[in-house]
Design an enzyme around this catalytic site. Structure first.
Site: not given
Ligand code: PXP
Length: 241
Positions: A7, A10, A43, A45, A49, A70, A101, A152, A192
């Site tokens: 992902n 960030h 994602h 949003r 953001r 996402e 999330t 998921e 997550h």
């Molecule tokens: N899966 C989903 C549905 C999420 O919302 C997130 C957070 O953006 C992640 C996975 C990844 O989580 P992390 O950044 O804690 O690895």
């Protein structure tokens, strides 16, 4: 063997903090793929953001592996996802005031809104539609009824478990949930809070997981040691090398 999707949200958060054009999540995604990620997650949003529409279109054009979009059920975002038609669309709950999330979708209480979004996504040609759910049997069974073909599993409670006993309870919950999902014919994803320390137990104990979605741990490590080693180390951890 589990696939690793990274992902890149960030990277967008850092860029947007200074309203700059860098660091660019699109370039970061390319670097992640070169270092061994099987795919990229973002994602979009409602408040934009981190990821913005410009990123979505460029990621769609440039990501070579699997692209996981996402999204919430917000009409505008569903429509953008339909235009992009990614390999995978993962529906997540979204609240403006949350930092990230927090918890899975309540599929049991609100299936119709989800069913509507899922039908639109399939009609647009998205082949995999996933629901982000807590590792709870009723939620997974309800997810199967919506016609989503993946779930998921939310691994946040496992990642945040305060004691070893709680951690083992959470891993059992995830293992049971993964079996329920698999038996219901759903493809199993997870994510997550997964990191370099908690992935090994997860990999050993939770069956049927086709892929994991990991952001924060990899980006935090990349800041100190660089993107390539951070992704390579996570790939080795996820694959069990
Ligand atoms: N899966 C989903 C549905 C999420 O919302 C997130 C957070 O953006 C992640 C996975 C990844 O989580 P992390 O950044 O804690 O690895």
């Amino acid at each position: 063997m589990m696939n690793l999707l990274i992902n890149v949200d960030h990277v967008g958060t850092l860029r947007n903090a200074r309203e700059e054009s860098f660091p660019d999540p699109v370039r970061a995604a390319a670097r992640c793929e070169q270092a061994g990620a099987d795919g990229i997650v973002f994602h979009l949003r409602e408040d934009r953001r981190h990821i913005r529409e410009r990123d979505v279109h460029l990621l769609n054009q440039t990501v070579e592996g699997k692209l996981d979009f996402e999204l919430s059920t917000d009409e505008e975002v569903v429509s953008i996802c339909c235009d992009v038609a990614p390999d995978l669309a993962t529906l997540v709950p979204e609240r403006r005031e949350e930092v990230t999330t927090e918890g899975g979708l309540d599929v049991v209480s609100d299936p119709d809104r989800l069913k509507n979004a899922i039908a639109q996504l399939y009609d647009a040609g998205v082949e995999q539609v996933s629901l982000f759910v807590d590792p709870v049997q009723e939620q997974i069974e309800a997810a199967a009824q919506t016609k989503a073909n993946c779930v998921e599993l939310h691994t946040g409670d496992y990642a945040d478990a305060p004691t070893e006993e709680a951690r083992m309870q959470e891993i059992e919950r995830l293992a049971h949930a993964a079996s329920v999902a698999h038996e219901a014919g759903l493809r199993v994803h997870a994510g997550h809070g997964l990191d370099y320390n908690n992935v090994p137990l997860f990999r050993e104990r939770v069956p049927h997981v086709a892929e994991v979605s990991i952001g924060f741990a990899v980006m935090a490590r990349a800041m100190l040691v660089g993107m390539d080693p951070a992704v390579r180390d996570m790939r080795a951890t996820v694959k069990g090398y």
